[in-house]
Scaffold this active site. Structure first.
Site, PDB file in Angstrom:
ATOM      1  N   ASP A   1       2.309   1.928   3.394  1.00 20.65           N
ATOM      2  CA  ASP A   1       3.244   0.959   3.994  1.00 20.65           C
ATOM      3  C   ASP A   1       4.673   1.382   3.728  1.00 20.65           C
ATOM      4  O   ASP A   1       5.562   1.150   4.544  1.00 20.65           O
ATOM      5  CB  ASP A   1       3.133  -0.444   3.383  1.00 20.65           C
ATOM      6  CG  ASP A   1       1.739  -0.983   3.348  1.00 20.65           C
ATOM      7  OD1 ASP A   1       0.940  -0.594   4.201  1.00 20.65           O
ATOM      8  OD2 ASP A   1       1.451  -1.809   2.447  1.00 20.65           O
TER       9      ASP A   1
ATOM     10  N   HIS B   1     -11.041 -13.993   3.338  1.00 21.33           N
ATOM     11  CA  HIS B   1     -12.260 -13.269   2.988  1.00 21.33           C
ATOM     12  C   HIS B   1     -13.340 -14.243   2.522  1.00 21.33           C
ATOM     13  O   HIS B   1     -14.523 -14.026   2.770  1.00 21.33           O
ATOM     14  CB  HIS B   1     -11.981 -12.244   1.886  1.00 21.33           C
ATOM     15  CG  HIS B   1     -11.010 -11.179   2.292  1.00 21.33           C
ATOM     16  ND1 HIS B   1     -10.657 -10.158   1.463  1.00 21.33           N
ATOM     17  CD2 HIS B   1     -10.340 -10.973   3.455  1.00 21.33           C
ATOM     18  CE1 HIS B   1      -9.781  -9.362   2.085  1.00 21.33           C
ATOM     19  NE2 HIS B   1      -9.578  -9.841   3.286  1.00 21.33           N
TER      20      HIS B   1
ATOM     21  N   GLU C   1     -10.708  -6.831  -4.802  1.00 18.81           N
ATOM     22  CA  GLU C   1     -10.530  -7.903  -3.806  1.00 18.81           C
ATOM     23  C   GLU C   1     -11.787  -7.995  -2.946  1.00 18.81           C
ATOM     24  O   GLU C   1     -12.015  -7.155  -2.073  1.00 18.81           O
ATOM     25  CB  GLU C   1      -9.301  -7.587  -2.950  1.00 18.81           C
ATOM     26  CG  GLU C   1      -8.995  -8.658  -1.927  1.00 18.81           C
ATOM     27  CD  GLU C   1      -7.721  -8.355  -1.123  1.00 18.81           C
ATOM     28  OE1 GLU C   1      -6.746  -7.847  -1.704  1.00 18.81           O
ATOM     29  OE2 GLU C   1      -7.726  -8.628   0.085  1.00 18.81           O
TER      30      GLU C   1
ATOM     31  N   HIS D   1       0.878  -1.172   0.000  1.00 19.02           N
ATOM     32  CA  HIS D   1       0.000   0.000   0.000  1.00 19.02           C
ATOM     33  C   HIS D   1       0.916   1.223   0.000  1.00 19.02           C
ATOM     34  O   HIS D   1       1.995   1.164   0.595  1.00 19.02           O
ATOM     35  CB  HIS D   1      -0.844   0.125   1.268  1.00 19.02           C
ATOM     36  CG  HIS D   1      -1.788  -0.997   1.544  1.00 19.02           C
ATOM     37  ND1 HIS D   1      -1.413  -2.136   2.196  1.00 19.02           N
ATOM     38  CD2 HIS D   1      -3.111  -1.128   1.304  1.00 19.02           C
ATOM     39  CE1 HIS D   1      -2.460  -2.938   2.336  1.00 19.02           C
ATOM     40  NE2 HIS D   1      -3.512  -2.350   1.794  1.00 19.02           N
TER      41      HIS D   1
ATOM     42  N   ASP E   1     -10.782 -11.478  10.248  1.00 18.54           N
ATOM     43  CA  ASP E   1      -9.724 -11.659   9.258  1.00 18.54           C
ATOM     44  C   ASP E   1      -8.402 -11.811  10.007  1.00 18.54           C
ATOM     45  O   ASP E   1      -7.662 -10.858  10.192  1.00 18.54           O
ATOM     46  CB  ASP E   1      -9.715 -10.392   8.376  1.00 18.54           C
ATOM     47  CG  ASP E   1      -9.049 -10.595   7.029  1.00 18.54           C
ATOM     48  OD1 ASP E   1      -8.758 -11.752   6.673  1.00 18.54           O
ATOM     49  OD2 ASP E   1      -8.839  -9.597   6.325  1.00 18.54           O
TER      50      ASP E   1
ATOM     51  N   ASP F   1      -5.793 -13.430   9.114  1.00 22.43           N
ATOM     52  CA  ASP F   1      -4.625 -13.336   8.212  1.00 22.43           C
ATOM     53  C   ASP F   1      -3.462 -14.211   8.654  1.00 22.43           C
ATOM     54  O   ASP F   1      -2.335 -13.735   8.817  1.00 22.43           O
ATOM     55  CB  ASP F   1      -4.136 -11.878   8.108  1.00 22.43           C
ATOM     56  CG  ASP F   1      -5.072 -11.010   7.278  1.00 22.43           C
ATOM     57  OD1 ASP F   1      -5.864 -11.558   6.493  1.00 22.43           O
ATOM     58  OD2 ASP F   1      -5.001  -9.770   7.414  1.00 22.43           O
TER      59      ASP F   1
ATOM     60  N   GLU G   1      -8.991 -13.654  -1.736  1.00 18.75           N
ATOM     61  CA  GLU G   1      -8.277 -13.932  -0.475  1.00 18.75           C
ATOM     62  C   GLU G   1      -8.985 -15.051   0.287  1.00 18.75           C
ATOM     63  O   GLU G   1     -10.206 -15.003   0.487  1.00 18.75           O
ATOM     64  CB  GLU G   1      -8.213 -12.659   0.379  1.00 18.75           C
ATOM     65  CG  GLU G   1      -7.582 -12.921   1.741  1.00 18.75           C
ATOM     66  CD  GLU G   1      -7.187 -11.654   2.485  1.00 18.75           C
ATOM     67  OE1 GLU G   1      -6.732 -10.698   1.839  1.00 18.75           O
ATOM     68  OE2 GLU G   1      -7.341 -11.632   3.711  1.00 18.75           O
TER      69      GLU G   1
HETATM   70  C1  XLS Z   1      -7.758  -6.591   4.123  1.00 22.90           C
HETATM   71  C2  XLS Z   1      -7.231  -6.841   2.797  1.00 22.90           C
HETATM   72  C3  XLS Z   1      -6.050  -5.966   2.427  1.00 22.90           C
HETATM   73  C4  XLS Z   1      -5.850  -5.984   0.943  1.00 22.90           C
HETATM   74  C5  XLS Z   1      -5.025  -4.861   0.430  1.00 22.90           C
HETATM   75  O1  XLS Z   1      -8.509  -7.373   4.663  1.00 22.90           O
HETATM   76  O2  XLS Z   1      -6.914  -8.183   2.676  1.00 22.90           O
HETATM   77  O3  XLS Z   1      -4.905  -6.361   3.112  1.00 22.90           O
HETATM   78  O4  XLS Z   1      -5.304  -7.168   0.508  1.00 22.90           O
HETATM   79  O5  XLS Z   1      -5.581  -3.633   0.735  1.00 22.90           O
HETATM   80 NI    NI Z   2      -5.911  -9.063   1.065  1.00 26.46          NI
HETATM   81 NI    NI Z   3      -7.800  -9.464   4.249  1.00 25.77          NI
END
Ligand code: XLS
Ligand code: NI
Ligand code: NI
Length: 439
Positions: A104, A271, A232, A101, A307, A309, A268
């Site tokens: 980042d 998600h 996404e 991003h 999420d 991750d 993702e």
């Molecule tokens: C958040 C998203 C984010 C995207 C990029 O849940 O996964 O990380 O991949 O903005």
């Molecule tokens: Ni993502």
């Molecule tokens: Ni995500």
């Protein structure tokens, strides 16, 4: 010689499944040929700059739990140190791509102008490191959700000045992504959704969202950015209801606004599960519509409903993911981006390596299993047989559009219904196990 940020870790090598060295690949052997192509070309692994280089272990109940070598100092010095640490990390991992991003890589300034200047300065450093190492940019994106101005969303904010600011921010992030040779650009609608319908004009917000995407596509054309533009999907979080809920909702949205030729999907895993779908479901829906662009490879937790991750270690999901990827003939120009972070309690720099090794090994194994399943046509054969009745004269008239209610009634009156074939689900699931264990 610049500073070394990970002195305890050497370049990660492939040592094979018998290895007990945690800092070695057991399954990911980048040059090994699978279905005529080196593994690394199938997988196109990418590091997510935000999780690996800006995440400090915060969760909703606690602040930073992790300190890194590159922390401290003024924000611009820190951002530069981060660049060097990131490239040392990717080199040692043998990771050929990264995603970022705008915020980042460079700190947001007090004004848009200052933010843009910060970006330019850091992008110079990144460019030099890319040249030195040959590491490439998979995709760039905009963070239009973290700052307070995005409290009601970005392009779907009720405030038109926020819309304008978002456009300006995307414009710059696209220019930067183009400059870095990014192969894709991602739109994740961080707060493009609503909290309550009592204060929301959804129709208007969706029109605005589409207008932003249209302008983004036009601007990409204008500056000659030829990378894929990707949406996404995510059903919720941070907003209660995100507009790009899941693959099928996004596909409907793109078609409604005539954007389906310009945008593909970045799917993702976490998600998908938040939308109560399997990862494979989302990949499959995207693929059969010709819209599977790239993948955020992570996993959620079946007990925690957000999420999380996590680094992907689920072999079933990785196998079925690669099964979809192989059926579409590959994921390029997309890739597998580890949108994954170490746990709050995994506090050592080494954990960053161990997390990525776990994810890369999981997908390498998944790739090989999927390749074998495809070669042996195990599931394909079964699917073909299941629909055999559509290869008859009756089936053909339904599929080619020559059947109508009268002709079908005539058929039904005369012939009735035959016994349907068994679904054989248990057998198929057991075959999948066998491939995962033995392939
Ligand atoms: C958040 C998203 C984010 C995207 C990029 O849940 O996964 O990380 O991949 O903005
Ligand atoms: Ni993502
Ligand atoms: Ni995500």
């Amino acid at each position: 010689m610049s500073k070394v940020y990970f002195p305890t870790v050497n370049k990660i090598a492939y040592e094979g499944p018998q290895s007990t060295n945690p800092f070695a690949f057991k399954y990911y052997n980048p040059e090994e040929i699978v279905l005529g192509k080196p593994m690394k070309e199938h997988l196109r692994f990418s590091m997510a700059y935000w999780h690996t280089f800006t995440y400090m272990g915060n969760d909703p109940f606690g602040g930073a739990s992790i300190t890194r070598e590159w922390d401290g100092g003024d924000p611009m010095t820190q951002a530069k140190e981060r660049v060097h640490a990131a490239f040392e990390f990717m080199e040692k991992m043998g990771m050929e791509y990264f995603c970022f991003h705008d915020v980042d890589i460079a700190p947001r300034g007090a004004t848009l102008e200052e933010s843009n200047r910060n970006l330019d300065e850091i992008v110079d450093e990144i460019e030099a490191e890319m040249k030195r190492t040959g590491i490439k940019c998979l995709w760039g994106t905009t963070n239009a959700f973290g700052d307070a101005k995005f409290v009601h969303g970005a392009s779907t904010s009720c405030n038109a000045t926020v819309f304008a600011y978002t456009a300006a921010q995307i414009k710059k992030a696209m220019e930067v992504t183009k400059r870095l040779g990014g192969e894709n650009y991602v739109f994740w609608g961080g707060r493009e959704g609503y909290e309550t319908l009592l204060n929301t004009d959804v129709n208007r917000e969706l029109d605005h969202f589409a207008a932003m995407l249209k302008m983004a596509a036009d601007y990409a054309d204008k500056i000659g950015f030829t990378g894929q533009l990707m949406i996404e999907p995510k059903p919720k979080e941070p907003t209660r209801h995100q507009y790009d809920f899941d693959a099928q909702s996004v596909i409907g949205f793109l078609r409604k606004y005539g954007l389906e030729k310009r945008f593909v999907l970045n799917i993702e895993a976490n998600h998908a599960t938040l939308a109560q779908h399997s990862f494979q479901h989302e990949l499959h829906m995207s693929r059969i519509n010709g819209l599977l662009g790239s993948i955020d490879a992570n996993m959620g937790d079946p007990i925690l409903g957000w999420d999380t991750d996590q680094f992907p270690t689920n072999l079933y999901d990785a196998t079925l993911c690669m099964y979809e990827v192989l059926q579409q003939g590959g994921i390029a120009p997309g890739g597998l981006n580890f949108d994954a972070k170490v746990r709050r309690a995994s506090t050592d720099a080494e954990d960053l390596f161990l997390g990525h090794i776990a994810g890369m090994d999981t997908f390498a194994r998944g790739l090989k299993v999927a390749a074998k399943m495809l070669e042996d046509k195990v599931f394909i054969k079964n699917i073909d047989e299941r629909y055999a009745s559509y290869n008859t004269e009756l089936g053909a008239t339904i599929e080619n559009g020559t059947a109508d209610f009268e002709s079908l009634e005539q058929y039904a009156l005369k012939n009735g219904v035959t016994k349907s074939p068994s679904g054989r689900q248990e057998m198929l699931e057991s075959i999948l196990n066998q491939y995962i264990l033995e392939a």
